[in-house]
Design an enzyme around this catalytic site. Structure first.
Site, PDB file in Angstrom:
ATOM      1  N   ASP A   1       0.955  -1.115   0.062  1.00 56.46           N
ATOM      2  CA  ASP A   1       0.049   0.044   0.029  1.00 56.46           C
ATOM      3  C   ASP A   1       0.932   1.238   0.226  1.00 56.46           C
ATOM      4  OD1 ASP A   1      -3.118   0.946   0.473  1.00 56.46           O
ATOM      5  OD2 ASP A   1      -1.524   2.257   1.947  1.00 56.46           O
TER       6      ASP A   1
ATOM      7  N   GLU B   1       1.600  -0.571  -5.015  1.00 52.89           N
ATOM      8  CA  GLU B   1       0.979   0.380  -5.226  1.00 52.89           C
ATOM      9  C   GLU B   1       1.596   2.620  -5.115  1.00 52.89           C
ATOM     10  OE1 GLU B   1      -3.629   2.641  -3.962  1.00 52.89           O
ATOM     11  OE2 GLU B   1      -1.508   1.957  -2.558  1.00 52.89           O
TER      12      GLU B   1
END
Lengths: 712, 103
Positions: free
Chosen positions: A355, A392
């Site tokens: 993330d 990401e």
């Protein structure tokens, strides 16, 4: 020579006594609590602490039964290590109490009034039952426990499916089976997900990507629903409390402390079905938040080591959530690496999606590093050698690295540009034919010199509209999140097909279904690794909410009734995954070049328009066809058919002239999103060998192979 | 009900009959019985659980211990476990290494 009787050997014996406890200087490694013969070894790092104690609790007791201060001789460097004998690990909760200066400007925030959770805790109690209100006066809310390494893997190990062959399915452990329609024994748990493995198999995916499963606190969201007044949750779980511990509230057996076993059992069974497990991991920030946040662990052990601090000792906030983990500090690097090794070695995890991974390449002062040591270390680590690493590749402070995230030949990326281009093209925006071609070919512009699996292609993910909402809403509708619709992304590139939200119009509904199929078809025939969002295959809606991080209710949960209600879309999606698996040409490792390198007479990829071999790259054009030559599949090493995919985002139908095939081969019809589907291998031959009438807002997929005389 | 363990060795089949509450304080007695069963060279271990009340996490872990102690070739059957006990065994995934049998 006689062999010494090893049963008689003494590995370690107590050398000290603290109160009633017999102890000895422990081993600094591994950190955390480790069962050793006769006792438990505890090890914790703190550079600035003046004293360190081990707090021991009987399971569930309000106060510690003992606090054992580490004698000075038990400290090596800045690591405190002690073996305590005669403990019953089953009935034990432990934490640390660190005393030291409270001087925020210098980065120190020690608080001897707190019992700190072990950052390396393998098991956490305190949140065993999802959503149950805890005792807010608990002196120690997230309690570390000792984990036994006694799971029977029965020969299992990570699967090592080649990255380019993956079809990823992003889902949420709780949301997947929490809805009563799931009809599983234990809804919303690892065990519940395990019961749905047959569904995953039939869907044809071979990798599940789970939203965070590291222990987090679903109750750390202070907001309420403005209409109903009901509590809002931290449902997604992007706020980690403990990085080595599986979320107990996701385990039906959490109240028994069996969450690790239940999760391992899930991984083992998923592997048996030929499906990999990727975990969404959040190393960019922690649940401790900013200056106002709770002191759980890192802040009280070594604040300035674990967090990026301004020169005045305030928290940098590149994550948008209050603090930023200081990932390139050597101690934190070691922590992240140990954590990932733990999940791979102990839980057989196949890969990780990081993330806001751009934060992982920032220096302690926030500057992006050209060669971030953490990313390099993960890329070359022996235990992680075959683990998928997916970034990401952006963060919440404007660092956007899609296409230039430091990859060391190992990292892939969520391709945000793929998502945006395909959404915009399919909705009918002009000027995108060239970019669509680039995205369908694996985005070689972004990933030159890398394999096509560097690109994880997706159209929807947990963060944003679902597929059904993407074609049903022009605007987000996030009022239920309690922030006056100010949260969530505004640039969704969505199109409601003529009416906002649910529609009684048959035309609107049919167009929406076609648009969903168009998007899925492009996704599953593009080069790169496709990722589906769970529920999109059955048209799951969130009623226009594009940020359901806080919605633990029907808005987020997978409604299994949709399997029957949207059976047509489900059948179509299953056929698409099967088609992708049947055609290695779509899963070739290297990017296509537009050249013929195997002497087939056709380039590996060619582009076409309404006229064969004549793509129209003009701004006004909304039609593009791609042909992949099967002789090039996997670099020419395996045989495959020709595959032709034509996309018409125009509001009018077009007669597509089809490229001629080699002698004896004919075009066969796999799917037309206007309502035709023939499962891979059963495609009938086209009546007209050289033309196909492609309807408005439609995609057709044809297969070129030897003629078998049945015609469509 | 007080916890009790009865061990019976019948040729190569060892039967352990449990009654009462199996938890951290009583798991040791169960472990001792498992050790005796392993020592007897059993090919099958039958655990009679009809009279077993509550099963704590420590009790559940004892089944893992039994699996390890007995080795791969030995069948372990748990007979007559109450529904909550059987359900917990299944959810944790232990039903793959032991057989759950109705009484």
């Amino acid at each position: 020579m006689s062999t010494p009787d090893i049963r008689e050997r003494i590995d370690a014996f107590p050398t000290h006594r603290i109160g009633p406890y017999r102890v000895r200087a422990g081993r600094p490694f591994p950190y955390g609590a480790t069962p050793v013969p006769g006792g438990v070894n505890f090890s914790v790092y703190s550079d600035g602490a003046t004293t360190m104690s081990l707090a021991l609790f009987e399971r569930g007791a309000a106060q510690p039964s003992a606090e054992l201060e580490f004698p000075p001789e038990f400290r090596i460097g800045s690591v405190y290590a002690m073996t305590v004998f005669g403990l019953d690990p089953e009935n034990l909760e432990y934490g640390f109490r660190a005393d030291g200066p409270f001087d925020p400007e210098r980065g120190d925030r020690f608080d001897a009034g707190k019992v700190l959770s072990d950052p390396y805790a393998r098991l956490i109690s305190g949140r065993e039952i999802w959503g149950r209100e805890p005792d807010r006066d608990d002196v120690y809310p997230y309690r570390a426990q000792v984990l036994n390494d006694d799971f029977d893997w029965a020969g299992d190990r990570p699967l090592r499916i080649p990255a380019e062959d993956l079809v990823i399915y992003e889902t949420h452990v709780r949301g997947f089976t929490r809805h009563p329609s799931s009809r599983v024994t234990a809804p919303g748990t690892y065990a519940g997900l395990r019961e749905k493995i047959p569904y995953l198999r039939e869907l044809g995916i071979n990798c599940v990507e789970l939203l965070p499963v590291f222990e987090f606190d679903e109750l750390d969201n202070p907001r309420t629903d403005p209409v109903s007044g009901e509590r809002l949750y931290n449902y997604w779980g992007y706020n980690t409390v403990s990085f080595f511990a599986p979320k107990a509230g996701y385990a039906a057996t959490g109240p028994f402390g069996m969450q690790a076993d239940e999760f391992k059992s899930l991984v083992k069974e998923v592997h048996k079905a030929g499906i990999e497990v990727v975990l969404d991991v959040v190393f960019n920030h922690t649940a401790e938040g900013n200056e106002q946040g709770p002191t759980i662990s890192f802040r009280g052990l070594d604040n300035a080591t674990y967090y990026m601090l301004t020169p005045r000792g305030e928290y940098y906030n590149f994550s948008g959530t209050g603090n930023t983990v200081n990932c390139n500090h050597p101690v934190v690097r070691d922590f992240v690496l140990s954590c990932l090794r733990h999940w791979v070695a102990e839980y057989h995890i196949d890969g990780f999606r990081f993330d806001l991974a751009a934060i992982l390449d920032r220096a302690p002062d926030g500057t992006p590093l050209p060669n971030p040591p953490l990313l390099e270390q993960l890329a070359y680590d022996p235990v992680l050698r075959h683990t998928k690493l997916i970034a990401e590749a952006w963060d919440a402070a404007g660092l956007y690295q899609v296409g230039n995230f430091p990859d060391y030949g190992r990292w892939s990326e969520w391709n945000g540009k793929y998502r945006d281009t395909v959404r915009r093209f399919v909705k009918g925006e002009p000027g995108l034919v060239g970019e669509l071609a680039t995205r369908m070919a694996g985005s070689p512009d972004l990933y030159q010199g890398r394999t096509s699996s560097a690109s994880v292609n997706f159209i929807t993910a947990h963060d944003g509209f679902t597929l059904a909402d993407l074609v049903s809403y022009n605007d987000k509708h996030n009022e239920a999140n309690g922030e006056n619709n100010n949260d969530g992304a505004d640039d969704n590139h969505s199109w409601n097909c003529g009416e906002e939200g649910p529609s009684a119009s048959r035309d609107v509904r049919e167009l929406r279904l076609r648009q969903m199929k168009n998007l899925l078809t492009i996704l599953l025939t593009s080069q790169g690794v496709p990722m589906l969002l769970a529920g999109d295959e059955v048209g799951r809606t969130q009623l226009g909410n594009n940020n359901t991080y806080c919605q633990d209710n029907e808005l987020s949960w997978f409604d299994w009734g949709l399997l029957a209600a949207n059976a047509d879309l489900l059948r179509f999606t299953r056929a698409l995954t099967a088609f992708r698996h049947a055609h290695p040409v779509l899963r070739t490792r290297d990017h296509p070049t537009g050249q013929d390198r195997v002497g087939s007479g056709y380039p590996d990829v060619s582009w076409h328009g309404v006229r064969a071999w004549a793509p129209d790259w003009a701004d006004h054009c909304r039609v593009l066809a791609m042909m992949r030559c099967g002789r090039h599949a996997k670099g020419g090493s395996v045989a495959d058919d020709h595959v032709y995919v034509a996309v018409n985002a125009h509001w009018e139908a077009h007669d597509m002239e089809l490229p001629a095939l080699p002698e004896g081969e004919r075009w066969h019809l796999f799917a037309d999103t206007g309502g035709i589907l023939h499962p891979a291998g059963t495609e009938p031959e086209l009546q007209h060998p050289g033309r196909y009438r492609l309807g408005a807002h439609s995609v057709v997929v044809l297969v070129g192979r030897a003629s078998h005389q049945t015609t469509a | 009900m007080a916890f009790d363990v009865q061990l019976r060795i019948d040729d190569k089949v060892v039967t352990i009959e449990l009654s009462g509450e199996l938890d951290a304080s009583t798991a040791g007695e169960f472990h001792q019985a498992i050790g005796e069963a392993a020592g007897a060279g059993a090919v099958e271990l039958v655990i009679r659980a009809e009279q077993l009340g509550h099963l704590s996490s420590a009790g559940l872990r004892s089944l893992v211990f039994a699996r390890q102690k007995m080795g791969d070739g030995v069948r372990i059957a748990v007979i007559g476990a109450s529904e909550p006990v059987a359900r917990t065994i299944r959810l944790a995934g232990f039903d793959h290494s032991i057989d759950l049998v109705d009484a």
